[in-house]
Write an enzyme that holds these catalytic residues in place. Sequence first.
Site, short mmCIF file in Angstrom:
data_model
loop_
_atom_site.label_atom_id
_atom_site.label_comp_id
_atom_site.label_asym_id
_atom_site.label_seq_id
_atom_site.Cartn_x
_atom_site.Cartn_y
_atom_site.Cartn_z
N CYS A 50 20.36 -26.49 66.98
CA CYS A 50 20.09 -25.10 67.39
C CYS A 50 20.39 -24.93 68.87
O CYS A 50 19.73 -25.55 69.72
CB CYS A 50 18.63 -24.76 67.09
N CYS A 102 17.49 -23.57 70.84
CA CYS A 102 16.46 -24.59 71.09
C CYS A 102 16.87 -25.51 72.23
O CYS A 102 16.04 -25.95 73.02
CB CYS A 102 16.22 -25.41 69.83
N ASP A 118 34.66 -40.39 127.01
CA ASP A 118 33.40 -40.69 127.69
C ASP A 118 33.62 -42.05 128.37
O ASP A 118 34.53 -42.79 127.99
CB ASP A 118 32.29 -40.75 126.65
N ASP A 174 30.65 -42.55 122.46
CA ASP A 174 29.95 -43.64 121.78
C ASP A 174 29.05 -43.14 120.67
O ASP A 174 28.37 -43.92 120.01
CB ASP A 174 29.15 -44.50 122.77
N ASP A 225 26.80 -37.91 122.79
CA ASP A 225 27.97 -37.04 122.88
C ASP A 225 28.15 -36.10 121.69
O ASP A 225 29.23 -35.56 121.49
CB ASP A 225 29.23 -37.89 123.04
#
Length: 807
Positions: free
Chosen positions: A120, A123, A508, A702, A706
């Site tokens: 069903c 169901c 950096d 790193d 940053d």
Amino acid sequence: MEKIIKNPSEDHVKPIKKSTKSNNDNKNMIKKEFSIEGLDCANCAAKIEDRLNKVKDVGHANVNFVTKTLTLEINNTSSAHNVISEATALIKKIEPDVTISEKTSSKNTKKEFSIEGLDCANCAAKIENKLNETNGISYANVNFVTKTLTIEIDKTSNISALVAKVTDIIKKLEPDVTITEIKEDIHVHNHTHGENTKKEIIRFGIGAAIFALAGLINFSDYIKLALYIISYVIVGYEVVLKSLKNIKRGEVFDENFLMSIATIGAFAIHQYPEAAAVMLFYQVGEILQGIAVNRSRKSITSLMDIRPDFANLKINGELKKVSPEKVSIGDIIVVKPGEKVPLDGKVIEGTSMIDTSALTGEAVPRKIEEGSSILSGVINKNGLLTIEVEKSFGQSTISKILNLVQNASNKKAPTENFITKFAKYYTPVVVFGALALAVIPPLVTGDSFSIWIYRALSFLVVSCPCALVVSIPLGFFGGIGGASKKGILVKGGNYLEALNNVDIVVFDKTGTLTRGVFKVTEIKPENNIKNDELLTYAAFAESYSNHPIATSILNAYGKEVSKNMVSDYEEISGYGIKVSLNGKKVLVGNSKLMTKENVAYNNVDTIGSVVHVAVENEYAGYIVISDKIKEDSKDAIKKLKSLGIKKTVMLTGDNKAVGNKVSQMLDLDEVHAELLPDQKVYEIERLFKEKSKKGKLVFVGDGINDAPVLARADIGIAMGGVGSDAAIEAADVVIMTDEPSKIASAIKIAKRTRSIVMQNIIFALAIKAVLLVLVAIGVGTMWEAVFGDVGVTLIAVLNSMRAMKSE
């Protein structure tokens, strides 16, 4: 050379969490991943993706043909069930034979059940709704067609208790059904695929034998026709059947339709041998193409075959072999010689050499000993290591790397997106062109319709865009896989392609161009304060900081710090630290902190980082901390310039003297020093104006302090980020070693990958264009047309596999 300055240390700056680059800020958005087994048509994958992106509440849909994965971003959690149901139905409409299954979340436990006797549909919907309302279940789906239930159980829930509850709920709603848990078998798919390939080869062999029989023996015309038809049906019935199903669903323009029309049309104009032979040729090409694509998939994924299979868990003095997922933080594991380290942790006993090549691409073994941190994925070479686990498997380095690489191809390069759009319009245009070729020339010239219909049918065969749709994603996936083998993690094909157009590289300093390993090289007290006393003030003030400069001061102090003597701790971003030590106000930081607090200080000109100390607003002296330039930093800058990078820039928080010295030693074009984090972003914004229209700006940091700059740059590269959560989160590319020269390697890999992709595009389009012309003027036959489809695809796929070799 333009020169400014930043603060002695980027120094006492707290890590800033990266804001995501996605424009979707909807907090209710959820992400789901599905495996689509049996998806063998790249053009269909593109259609599925296009349709799914038009579904209501789908923020973004991506179909990765290479990994057979669907990623769905759903805008609203409340509509997730409806969206998934609609998406499943849509996929089944386009590709009825595929199997769709949701991938298990690392945060939840996934369980699948077979529900026999469920007849069903209403169901089934009731069961699903009830389970989705149950505490502890994050997601439930009942597939009425396959009679299966899939649930995701929250990590915090009791699995066995919840499974029992699920069974109870289903039994109350449907007492007559039988519920059986489906146990996962990871070997099933590979076995099935091998069996399918064998069946295809056997079927092809039978069809080819019947075709040869018809051609070699002098049968009557009717028997020959019957044999050609039998051969055609044996080899090509699936193609024709798929074509009919697709037409019924409104999906006309695909390779099945093109081959069916072409070969059936050949039968209609009495080209019997050619009709059957073309289908044979097409099918052998498809078999070879399938084998090549699967081999390339396996080759690419094997590059990251670093997932540990087990962990030796130590329980009450005995070793038990368990899955890494079942090990918890704080557990003790033992790694024997030759085994992979399954989880991140700290060595508590043993000394050994470890092979880190799977993570970093470096072949030279490294020594590991008691007290050393160790990452999952490395191989223990000779000693016996006892390790205390510090991260669960889901949070371990190896898990993050695998997830990153596997999901990388979801972010498509512009070239991939262009080809997907190109294929969408290309095939219909060619089909209508073939129709015009069949009708207009005979009406104009008076030639036989059969001549021009044959040419039009051959024209159709050439038009399939599979060579491009299959080989280009494989090329980018191969490039990403090859880069990962060298210790370079690229988060998507879009970033790999962007690396081809880099104009400016911004670095950096600390931890990127320099080692980030600081040592106290000078202590200069003032006002009758002794060396030890000055160092003590600095050490106690820095006792709560994890910054390398703080670590170097504490190492120089060399004694245990009693933190209960420190109160009112305040870390002032970009300036330093303010604390109360036994009731005395102590300031430790850069010159800006001294100025801010109105403390007269000595202006020191040195190549090291200067940390000033003041007690009760009286200057107490300064400490000089020096860093060392990495061995290959100069070589990295040289390589970048040889690749045509227009400008190299360094942004640092260190003082002017240090910045200038490092810049001169490395032959950088610009240096800007004494910058606070927001000033770095300002400098990036200024440098954006200097790049070309299509040029890209790369920032290399790193990954600790940053994040804002990594996010703002066109491409953010995190250096030495193999164990850094911040790096993996913030960056678009992660260099897993501390070598800046890997940036040049990444650009070379990107250029090689683009070269291979462009070769495939030019080769495929050129061959197809030539064949289309030859077929149109009657020089080319259907044999050449089939080569223009499957032959070109096979060659392009094999060429894409070269991208895995990186450089």
